[in-house]
Design a protein around this motif. Structure first.
Motif, mmCIF file in Angstrom:
data_model
loop_
_atom_site.group_PDB
_atom_site.id
_atom_site.type_symbol
_atom_site.label_atom_id
_atom_site.label_comp_id
_atom_site.label_asym_id
_atom_site.label_seq_id
_atom_site.Cartn_x
_atom_site.Cartn_y
_atom_site.Cartn_z
ATOM 1 N N GLN A 17 0.734 -1.267 0.012
ATOM 2 C CA GLN A 17 -0.087 -0.186 0.008
ATOM 3 C C GLN A 17 1.059 1.121 0.121
ATOM 4 O O GLN A 17 1.815 1.416 0.851
ATOM 5 C CB GLN A 17 -0.848 0.178 0.999
ATOM 6 C CG GLN A 17 -1.906 -1.056 1.426
ATOM 7 C CD GLN A 17 -2.838 -0.885 2.508
ATOM 8 O OE1 GLN A 17 -3.410 0.105 2.711
ATOM 9 N NE2 GLN A 17 -2.782 -2.028 3.479
ATOM 10 N N ASP A 18 0.853 2.191 -1.082
ATOM 11 C CA ASP A 18 1.561 3.271 -1.124
ATOM 12 C C ASP A 18 1.682 4.108 0.018
ATOM 13 O O ASP A 18 2.653 4.624 0.249
ATOM 14 C CB ASP A 18 1.351 3.876 -2.297
ATOM 15 C CG ASP A 18 1.432 3.262 -3.631
ATOM 16 O OD1 ASP A 18 2.397 2.517 -3.637
ATOM 17 O OD2 ASP A 18 1.044 3.522 -4.660
ATOM 18 N N THR A 19 0.500 4.299 0.721
ATOM 19 C CA THR A 19 0.548 5.017 1.889
ATOM 20 C C THR A 19 1.477 4.748 2.903
ATOM 21 O O THR A 19 1.829 5.586 3.651
ATOM 22 C CB THR A 19 -1.114 5.284 2.551
ATOM 23 O OG1 THR A 19 -1.201 3.784 2.808
ATOM 24 C CG2 THR A 19 -1.915 5.924 1.740
ATOM 25 N N PHE A 20 2.019 3.546 3.188
ATOM 26 C CA PHE A 20 2.848 3.241 3.974
ATOM 27 C C PHE A 20 4.212 3.320 3.594
ATOM 28 O O PHE A 20 5.131 3.103 4.333
ATOM 29 C CB PHE A 20 2.736 1.801 4.152
ATOM 30 C CG PHE A 20 1.437 1.448 5.102
ATOM 31 C CD1 PHE A 20 1.442 1.545 6.396
ATOM 32 C CD2 PHE A 20 0.258 0.945 4.611
ATOM 33 C CE1 PHE A 20 0.317 1.399 7.235
ATOM 34 C CE2 PHE A 20 -0.828 0.725 5.154
ATOM 35 C CZ PHE A 20 -0.886 0.762 6.610
ATOM 36 N N THR A 42 5.826 6.111 2.533
ATOM 37 C CA THR A 42 6.205 7.571 2.541
ATOM 38 C C THR A 42 6.953 7.892 3.898
ATOM 39 O O THR A 42 6.731 6.846 4.985
ATOM 40 C CB THR A 42 4.984 8.396 2.491
ATOM 41 O OG1 THR A 42 3.938 8.254 3.547
ATOM 42 C CG2 THR A 42 4.481 8.566 1.091
ATOM 43 N N HIS A 43 7.660 8.860 3.998
ATOM 44 C CA HIS A 43 8.358 9.242 5.248
ATOM 45 C C HIS A 43 9.559 8.340 5.874
ATOM 46 O O HIS A 43 10.305 9.367 6.406
ATOM 47 C CB HIS A 43 7.135 9.244 6.428
ATOM 48 C CG HIS A 43 6.190 9.977 6.373
ATOM 49 N ND1 HIS A 43 5.832 11.232 5.968
ATOM 50 C CD2 HIS A 43 4.707 9.516 6.553
ATOM 51 C CE1 HIS A 43 4.733 11.788 5.906
ATOM 52 N NE2 HIS A 43 3.880 10.501 6.056
ATOM 53 N N HIS A 72 -9.800 -0.230 6.625
ATOM 54 C CA HIS A 72 -9.962 0.799 5.257
ATOM 55 C C HIS A 72 -11.499 1.389 5.533
ATOM 56 O O HIS A 72 -11.467 1.857 6.580
ATOM 57 C CB HIS A 72 -9.837 -0.129 4.139
ATOM 58 C CG HIS A 72 -8.605 0.133 3.469
ATOM 59 N ND1 HIS A 72 -8.274 -0.178 2.204
ATOM 60 C CD2 HIS A 72 -7.368 0.351 4.146
ATOM 61 C CE1 HIS A 72 -6.857 0.073 1.985
ATOM 62 N NE2 HIS A 72 -6.422 0.397 3.048
#
Ligand code: PLP
Length: 387
Positions: free
Chosen positions: A148-151, A153-154, A358
Protein backbone atom coordinates in the motif's frame (compact mmCIF):
# COMPACT_ATOMS: atom_id res chain seq x y z
CA UNK A 1 -3.98 14.52 35.30
CA UNK A 2 -6.46 11.84 34.32
CA UNK A 3 -5.64 8.91 32.03
CA UNK A 4 -6.53 10.69 28.79
CA UNK A 5 -4.50 13.77 29.75
CA UNK A 6 -1.48 11.67 30.76
CA UNK A 7 -1.69 9.71 27.50
CA UNK A 8 -1.91 12.88 25.45
CA UNK A 9 0.97 14.52 27.33
CA UNK A 10 3.41 11.60 27.43
CA UNK A 11 2.62 9.13 24.62
CA UNK A 12 3.48 9.91 21.01
CA UNK A 13 0.35 10.55 19.02
CA UNK A 14 0.54 7.62 16.61
CA UNK A 15 -2.94 6.34 17.47
CA UNK A 16 -6.32 7.95 16.97
CA UNK A 17 -7.83 6.55 20.14
CA UNK A 18 -11.56 6.25 20.76
CA UNK A 19 -12.76 8.41 23.63
CA UNK A 20 -12.96 5.65 26.21
CA UNK A 21 -10.75 4.35 29.02
CA UNK A 22 -11.39 0.66 29.51
CA UNK A 23 -10.68 -0.59 33.01
CA UNK A 24 -11.75 -4.22 33.05
CA UNK A 25 -13.54 -6.99 31.26
CA UNK A 26 -14.74 -10.55 31.49
CA UNK A 27 -15.33 -12.78 28.49
CA UNK A 28 -16.86 -10.60 25.78
CA UNK A 29 -17.96 -7.80 28.10
CA UNK A 30 -15.92 -4.68 28.80
CA UNK A 31 -16.29 -1.85 31.32
CA UNK A 32 -14.99 1.70 31.11
CA UNK A 33 -13.94 3.97 33.98
CA UNK A 34 -17.48 5.27 34.43
CA UNK A 35 -18.76 1.70 34.87
CA UNK A 36 -20.50 1.62 31.48
CA UNK A 37 -20.71 -1.87 29.99
CA UNK A 38 -19.87 -2.78 26.37
CA UNK A 39 -20.13 -5.94 24.29
CA UNK A 40 -16.80 -6.60 22.63
CA UNK A 41 -16.78 -7.50 18.92
CA UNK A 42 -13.13 -6.47 18.51
CA UNK A 43 -11.26 -8.72 20.95
CA UNK A 44 -8.30 -6.33 21.07
CA UNK A 45 -7.92 -6.70 17.27
CA UNK A 46 -8.32 -10.49 17.09
CA UNK A 47 -6.06 -11.03 20.12
CA UNK A 48 -8.37 -12.06 22.95
CA UNK A 49 -9.23 -15.37 21.30
CA UNK A 50 -11.14 -16.77 24.28
CA UNK A 51 -12.33 -13.40 25.57
CA UNK A 52 -10.97 -11.47 28.53
CA UNK A 53 -9.83 -13.18 31.71
CA UNK A 54 -10.70 -16.69 30.56
CA UNK A 55 -10.39 -18.83 33.69
CA UNK A 56 -8.18 -21.64 32.35
CA UNK A 57 -5.95 -19.24 30.42
CA UNK A 58 -5.56 -17.04 33.50
CA UNK A 59 -4.63 -20.02 35.67
CA UNK A 60 -2.04 -21.24 33.15
CA UNK A 61 -0.51 -17.79 32.73
CA UNK A 62 -0.39 -16.86 36.41
CA UNK A 63 1.04 -20.25 37.35
CA UNK A 64 3.83 -19.80 34.81
CA UNK A 65 4.42 -16.17 35.86
CA UNK A 66 4.89 -17.36 39.43
CA UNK A 67 7.17 -20.24 38.41
CA UNK A 68 9.48 -18.84 35.72
CA UNK A 69 8.41 -15.76 33.80
CA UNK A 70 11.54 -15.33 31.69
CA UNK A 71 14.98 -16.85 31.29
CA UNK A 72 15.97 -16.14 27.62
CA UNK A 73 16.69 -18.43 24.73
CA UNK A 74 20.08 -19.40 26.10
CA UNK A 75 18.26 -22.21 27.92
CA UNK A 76 15.49 -24.75 27.33
CA UNK A 77 12.05 -24.13 28.82
CA UNK A 78 9.09 -26.50 28.88
CA UNK A 79 6.16 -24.26 27.71
CA UNK A 80 8.14 -23.14 24.68
CA UNK A 81 9.05 -26.71 23.66
CA UNK A 82 5.53 -28.02 24.28
CA UNK A 83 3.94 -25.21 22.28
CA UNK A 84 6.29 -25.88 19.36
CA UNK A 85 5.25 -29.53 19.39
CA UNK A 86 1.55 -28.63 19.56
CA UNK A 87 1.82 -26.20 16.64
CA UNK A 88 3.67 -28.71 14.47
CA UNK A 89 1.35 -31.58 15.39
CA UNK A 90 -1.77 -29.53 14.65
CA UNK A 91 -0.50 -28.13 11.34
CA UNK A 92 1.94 -30.64 9.87
CA UNK A 93 4.61 -27.95 9.81
CA UNK A 94 8.03 -29.18 10.95
CA UNK A 95 9.71 -26.50 13.07
CA UNK A 96 8.91 -23.09 14.52
CA UNK A 97 10.69 -19.89 15.54
CA UNK A 98 9.13 -17.73 18.27
CA UNK A 99 9.09 -13.93 18.34
CA UNK A 100 6.81 -11.36 19.93
CA UNK A 101 4.62 -9.85 17.23
CA UNK A 102 3.25 -10.20 13.75
CA UNK A 103 5.82 -7.86 12.26
CA UNK A 104 8.63 -9.77 13.94
CA UNK A 105 7.25 -13.07 12.66
CA UNK A 106 7.11 -11.65 9.12
CA UNK A 107 10.67 -10.30 9.44
CA UNK A 108 11.72 -13.85 10.32
CA UNK A 109 9.84 -15.21 7.33
CA UNK A 110 11.47 -12.67 4.99
CA UNK A 111 14.92 -13.50 6.35
CA UNK A 112 14.30 -17.24 6.00
CA UNK A 113 12.99 -16.89 2.43
CA UNK A 114 16.04 -14.85 1.41
CA UNK A 115 18.35 -17.34 3.12
CA UNK A 116 16.69 -20.31 1.39
CA UNK A 117 17.23 -18.67 -2.00
CA UNK A 118 20.76 -17.62 -1.09
CA UNK A 119 21.72 -21.14 0.03
CA UNK A 120 20.46 -22.68 -3.20
CA UNK A 121 21.01 -19.99 -5.82
CA UNK A 122 23.51 -17.50 -4.44
CA UNK A 123 22.68 -13.80 -4.48
CA UNK A 124 20.47 -13.90 -7.55
CA UNK A 125 17.00 -14.42 -6.12
CA UNK A 126 16.08 -11.93 -3.42
CA UNK A 127 12.73 -10.51 -4.55
CA UNK A 128 9.67 -11.11 -2.41
CA UNK A 129 6.38 -10.63 -4.23
CA UNK A 130 3.44 -9.33 -2.20
CA UNK A 131 -0.06 -8.16 -3.08
CA UNK A 132 -1.56 -4.73 -3.50
CA UNK A 133 -3.62 -3.76 -0.46
CA UNK A 134 -1.70 -6.17 1.80
CA UNK A 135 -0.52 -5.46 5.32
CA UNK A 136 2.52 -7.18 6.82
CA UNK A 137 3.65 -4.94 9.68
CA UNK A 138 5.28 -1.70 10.79
CA UNK A 139 9.00 -2.40 10.77
CA UNK A 140 11.00 -1.04 7.86
CA UNK A 141 11.15 -4.39 6.03
CA UNK A 142 7.53 -5.36 6.69
CA UNK A 143 6.41 -1.87 5.62
CA UNK A 144 8.38 -2.43 2.43
CA UNK A 145 6.53 -5.75 2.06
CA UNK A 146 3.17 -4.03 2.60
CA UNK A 147 1.60 -3.34 -0.79
CA UNK A 148 0.00 0.00 0.00
CA UNK A 149 1.61 3.24 -1.17
CA UNK A 150 0.44 5.17 1.90
CA UNK A 151 2.85 3.09 3.99
CA UNK A 152 5.78 3.92 1.72
CA UNK A 153 6.19 7.57 2.60
CA UNK A 154 8.27 9.27 5.34
CA UNK A 155 10.57 6.41 6.27
CA UNK A 156 12.75 5.68 3.25
CA UNK A 157 15.05 4.42 2.05
CA UNK A 158 13.28 1.08 2.26
CA UNK A 159 15.07 -2.22 1.70
CA UNK A 160 15.06 -3.31 -1.92
CA UNK A 161 13.73 -6.56 -3.27
CA UNK A 162 9.97 -6.24 -2.90
CA UNK A 163 7.53 -6.28 -5.80
CA UNK A 164 3.77 -5.84 -5.75
CA UNK A 165 1.04 -7.33 -7.90
CA UNK A 166 -2.76 -6.99 -7.81
CA UNK A 167 -4.59 -9.68 -5.84
CA UNK A 168 -6.51 -12.38 -7.74
CA UNK A 169 -4.67 -11.55 -10.97
CA UNK A 170 -2.78 -14.71 -11.95
CA UNK A 171 -1.27 -13.35 -15.19
CA UNK A 172 0.19 -10.41 -13.23
CA UNK A 173 1.71 -12.81 -10.68
CA UNK A 174 3.17 -15.05 -13.40
CA UNK A 175 4.57 -12.03 -15.24
CA UNK A 176 6.22 -10.82 -12.04
CA UNK A 177 7.67 -14.26 -11.24
CA UNK A 178 9.07 -14.39 -14.79
CA UNK A 179 10.36 -10.80 -14.77
CA UNK A 180 12.86 -11.09 -11.91
CA UNK A 181 14.27 -14.07 -10.00
CA UNK A 182 12.14 -14.30 -6.85
CA UNK A 183 12.73 -15.80 -3.41
CA UNK A 184 9.11 -15.94 -2.28
CA UNK A 185 5.51 -14.91 -2.65
CA UNK A 186 4.10 -13.62 0.61
CA UNK A 187 0.39 -13.04 1.12
CA UNK A 188 -2.55 -12.91 3.50
CA UNK A 189 -5.39 -15.23 2.48
CA UNK A 190 -7.86 -12.71 3.80
CA UNK A 191 -6.53 -9.19 3.59
CA UNK A 192 -7.38 -7.93 7.06
CA UNK A 193 -6.25 -4.34 7.43
CA UNK A 194 -6.98 -4.02 3.71
CA UNK A 195 -10.73 -4.41 4.31
CA UNK A 196 -11.38 -8.10 5.14
CA UNK A 197 -11.16 -9.34 1.58
CA UNK A 198 -10.69 -13.08 1.03
CA UNK A 199 -8.53 -14.17 -1.89
CA UNK A 200 -10.09 -16.40 -4.52
CA UNK A 201 -9.16 -20.04 -3.67
CA UNK A 202 -8.49 -20.96 -7.31
CA UNK A 203 -6.06 -18.04 -7.58
CA UNK A 204 -4.27 -19.06 -4.39
CA UNK A 205 -3.87 -22.66 -5.55
CA UNK A 206 -2.62 -21.49 -8.94
CA UNK A 207 -0.07 -19.20 -7.26
CA UNK A 208 1.08 -22.17 -5.18
CA UNK A 209 1.59 -24.19 -8.39
CA UNK A 210 3.53 -21.34 -10.03
CA UNK A 211 5.74 -21.07 -6.95
CA UNK A 212 6.45 -24.82 -7.02
CA UNK A 213 7.43 -24.73 -10.69
CA UNK A 214 10.12 -22.15 -9.93
CA UNK A 215 11.19 -23.26 -6.44
CA UNK A 216 9.86 -19.95 -5.13
CA UNK A 217 8.69 -20.20 -1.51
CA UNK A 218 5.06 -19.59 -0.58
CA UNK A 219 4.81 -17.58 2.65
CA UNK A 220 1.35 -17.18 4.18
CA UNK A 221 0.82 -14.35 6.66
CA UNK A 222 -1.75 -15.66 9.14
CA UNK A 223 -1.04 -13.04 11.78
CA UNK A 224 -4.73 -12.12 11.78
CA UNK A 225 -6.41 -15.13 10.14
CA UNK A 226 -4.70 -17.71 12.33
CA UNK A 227 -5.61 -19.54 15.50
CA UNK A 228 -9.20 -20.48 14.79
CA UNK A 229 -10.35 -17.08 13.58
CA UNK A 230 -11.64 -18.27 10.19
CA UNK A 231 -13.30 -21.47 11.38
CA UNK A 232 -10.24 -23.66 10.81
CA UNK A 233 -7.10 -23.56 12.94
CA UNK A 234 -5.29 -21.80 10.07
CA UNK A 235 -6.89 -20.33 6.97
CA UNK A 236 -4.44 -22.10 4.62
CA UNK A 237 -6.14 -25.35 5.66
CA UNK A 238 -9.40 -24.03 4.19
CA UNK A 239 -7.60 -23.07 0.98
CA UNK A 240 -6.08 -26.54 0.71
CA UNK A 241 -2.53 -25.35 0.14
CA UNK A 242 0.82 -26.35 1.65
CA UNK A 243 2.78 -23.20 2.43
CA UNK A 244 6.54 -23.32 3.00
CA UNK A 245 6.34 -20.74 5.77
CA UNK A 246 3.36 -19.63 7.87
CA UNK A 247 3.46 -16.71 10.28
CA UNK A 248 0.98 -15.95 13.02
CA UNK A 249 0.71 -13.78 16.11
CA UNK A 250 -2.35 -11.75 17.23
CA UNK A 251 -4.66 -14.41 18.74
CA UNK A 252 -2.04 -17.07 19.43
CA UNK A 253 -1.45 -16.41 23.12
CA UNK A 254 -4.95 -15.12 23.94
CA UNK A 255 -3.87 -11.63 25.02
CA UNK A 256 -0.12 -11.85 25.46
CA UNK A 257 2.52 -10.92 22.86
CA UNK A 258 3.70 -13.93 20.91
CA UNK A 259 4.53 -14.40 17.25
CA UNK A 260 5.63 -17.52 15.44
CA UNK A 261 7.18 -18.47 12.12
CA UNK A 262 6.34 -22.04 11.12
CA UNK A 263 8.48 -23.93 8.62
CA UNK A 264 7.70 -26.99 6.49
CA UNK A 265 10.05 -29.78 5.43
CA UNK A 266 11.50 -27.57 2.68
CA UNK A 267 12.41 -24.70 5.00
CA UNK A 268 12.85 -26.20 8.48
CA UNK A 269 16.66 -26.12 8.40
CA UNK A 270 17.16 -22.81 6.60
CA UNK A 271 17.91 -20.75 9.70
CA UNK A 272 20.86 -22.06 11.66
CA UNK A 273 22.63 -21.22 14.88
CA UNK A 274 23.22 -17.49 15.32
CA UNK A 275 21.27 -16.54 12.22
CA UNK A 276 18.16 -15.29 13.98
CA UNK A 277 17.06 -14.56 17.53
CA UNK A 278 14.77 -12.70 19.91
CA UNK A 279 15.34 -12.02 23.62
CA UNK A 280 11.68 -12.36 24.60
CA UNK A 281 10.71 -14.81 21.83
CA UNK A 282 9.05 -17.91 23.23
CA UNK A 283 8.70 -16.33 26.64
CA UNK A 284 7.36 -19.01 29.02
CA UNK A 285 4.35 -16.97 30.20
CA UNK A 286 3.23 -16.21 26.65
CA UNK A 287 3.78 -19.83 25.62
CA UNK A 288 1.76 -21.07 28.60
CA UNK A 289 -1.05 -18.76 27.45
CA UNK A 290 -0.79 -20.06 23.89
CA UNK A 291 -0.85 -23.70 25.07
CA UNK A 292 -4.10 -22.96 26.90
CA UNK A 293 -5.62 -21.23 23.86
CA UNK A 294 -4.51 -23.72 21.21
CA UNK A 295 -5.49 -26.79 23.20
CA UNK A 296 -9.04 -25.43 23.33
CA UNK A 297 -9.39 -24.58 19.65
CA UNK A 298 -10.91 -27.96 18.85
CA UNK A 299 -13.52 -29.11 16.33
CA UNK A 300 -16.32 -28.05 18.71
CA UNK A 301 -15.08 -24.48 19.00
CA UNK A 302 -14.32 -24.28 15.27
CA UNK A 303 -17.81 -25.43 14.31
CA UNK A 304 -19.20 -22.84 16.77
CA UNK A 305 -17.12 -20.22 14.97
CA UNK A 306 -18.61 -21.25 11.63
CA UNK A 307 -22.14 -21.22 13.05
CA UNK A 308 -21.74 -17.78 14.61
CA UNK A 309 -20.22 -16.49 11.37
CA UNK A 310 -23.24 -17.73 9.42
CA UNK A 311 -25.54 -16.11 11.96
CA UNK A 312 -23.80 -12.73 11.64
CA UNK A 313 -23.82 -12.83 7.83
CA UNK A 314 -27.50 -13.74 7.68
CA UNK A 315 -28.40 -11.12 10.27
CA UNK A 316 -26.52 -8.31 8.49
CA UNK A 317 -27.26 -9.06 4.86
CA UNK A 318 -30.17 -6.98 3.64
CA UNK A 319 -29.72 -4.37 6.38
CA UNK A 320 -30.17 -0.88 4.90
CA UNK A 321 -26.82 0.73 3.98
CA UNK A 322 -25.06 -2.67 4.00
CA UNK A 323 -23.68 -3.45 0.55
CA UNK A 324 -21.77 -6.63 1.31
CA UNK A 325 -20.60 -8.79 4.18
CA UNK A 326 -17.14 -10.25 3.54
CA UNK A 327 -14.56 -12.43 5.26
CA UNK A 328 -14.42 -15.92 6.65
CA UNK A 329 -15.43 -17.22 10.06
CA UNK A 330 -15.33 -14.58 12.77
CA UNK A 331 -13.24 -12.23 10.65
CA UNK A 332 -15.97 -10.15 9.09
CA UNK A 333 -15.98 -7.00 6.99
CA UNK A 334 -19.08 -4.91 6.38
CA UNK A 335 -19.14 -2.81 3.25
CA UNK A 336 -21.42 0.13 3.85
CA UNK A 337 -22.16 3.49 2.26
CA UNK A 338 -21.95 5.04 5.71
CA UNK A 339 -18.59 6.22 7.05
CA UNK A 340 -17.12 3.23 8.88
CA UNK A 341 -15.62 5.48 11.57
CA UNK A 342 -19.09 6.95 12.25
CA UNK A 343 -20.57 3.47 12.63
CA UNK A 344 -17.79 2.55 15.07
CA UNK A 345 -18.36 5.76 17.07
CA UNK A 346 -22.12 5.32 17.23
CA UNK A 347 -21.79 1.65 18.25
CA UNK A 348 -19.36 2.62 20.99
CA UNK A 349 -21.87 5.17 22.30
CA UNK A 350 -24.45 2.42 22.37
CA UNK A 351 -22.15 -0.03 24.14
CA UNK A 352 -20.80 -2.18 21.31
CA UNK A 353 -17.12 -2.29 20.35
CA UNK A 354 -16.50 -2.76 16.61
CA UNK A 355 -13.50 -1.88 14.42
CA UNK A 356 -12.73 -0.47 11.00
CA UNK A 357 -10.58 -1.89 8.20
CA UNK A 358 -10.02 0.69 5.47
CA UNK A 359 -13.49 1.94 4.57
CA UNK A 360 -15.25 -1.07 6.08
CA UNK A 361 -16.60 -1.95 9.49
CA UNK A 362 -14.74 -4.97 10.87
CA UNK A 363 -15.84 -7.55 13.41
CA UNK A 364 -13.35 -9.80 15.21
CA UNK A 365 -15.17 -11.11 18.28
CA UNK A 366 -13.76 -13.65 20.70
CA UNK A 367 -14.24 -17.13 19.25
CA UNK A 368 -16.25 -18.17 22.32
CA UNK A 369 -18.53 -15.12 22.48
CA UNK A 370 -21.83 -16.33 23.98
CA UNK A 371 -24.71 -16.36 21.49
CA UNK A 372 -26.92 -14.10 23.63
CA UNK A 373 -24.24 -11.37 23.70
CA UNK A 374 -23.57 -11.76 19.99
CA UNK A 375 -27.29 -11.36 19.22
CA UNK A 376 -27.58 -8.30 21.44
CA UNK A 377 -24.53 -6.67 19.85
CA UNK A 378 -25.50 -7.50 16.26
CA UNK A 379 -28.98 -6.10 16.96
CA UNK A 380 -27.47 -2.77 18.00
CA UNK A 381 -25.02 -2.79 15.09
CA UNK A 382 -27.90 -3.36 12.66
CA UNK A 383 -29.82 -0.42 14.11
CA UNK A 384 -26.76 1.82 13.78
CA UNK A 385 -26.11 0.69 10.20
CA UNK A 386 -29.75 1.10 9.20
CA UNK A 387 -30.24 4.51 10.80
C1 PLP B 1 -1.61 -7.17 12.55
C2 PLP B 1 -0.94 -7.75 11.39
C3 PLP B 1 0.47 -7.71 11.27
C4 PLP B 1 1.34 -6.98 12.25
O1 PLP B 1 1.30 -7.55 13.53
P1 PLP B 1 1.91 -6.78 14.78
O2 PLP B 1 1.77 -7.74 15.92
O3 PLP B 1 1.13 -5.51 14.96
O4 PLP B 1 3.33 -6.50 14.46
C5 PLP B 1 1.05 -8.34 10.19
N1 PLP B 1 0.30 -8.99 9.28
C6 PLP B 1 -1.04 -9.06 9.37
C7 PLP B 1 -1.81 -9.81 8.34
C8 PLP B 1 -1.71 -8.44 10.42
O5 PLP B 1 -3.04 -8.48 10.49
Amino acid sequence: MNTKQLDSEYIVHTYGRADVVFTKGKGSELYDETGKRYIDLGAGIAVNTLGIGDTEWLAAVTKQAGTLAHISNLYYTQPCAQLAEMLCTRTGMKKVFFGNSGAEANEGAIKAARKYAHDKYGDTRSTIVTLHNSFHGRTIATLAATGQDTFHTHFGPFPKGFAYVPANDLPAMVAQLDAVPCAAVMMELIQGEGGVIALDPAYVRAVEAECRKRDVLLVIDEVQTGNGRTGELYAYQIYGIHPDIVTTAKGLAGGLPLGVVMFNDRTENVLGRGQHGSTFGGNPVCCAGALSVLSRIDENLLSDVREKAAYIKTALEGTPHVQAVTGLGLMIGIETDKKAADVVGECLKRGVVVLTAHDRVRLLPALNIPMNLLKEAVGILKEVLAS
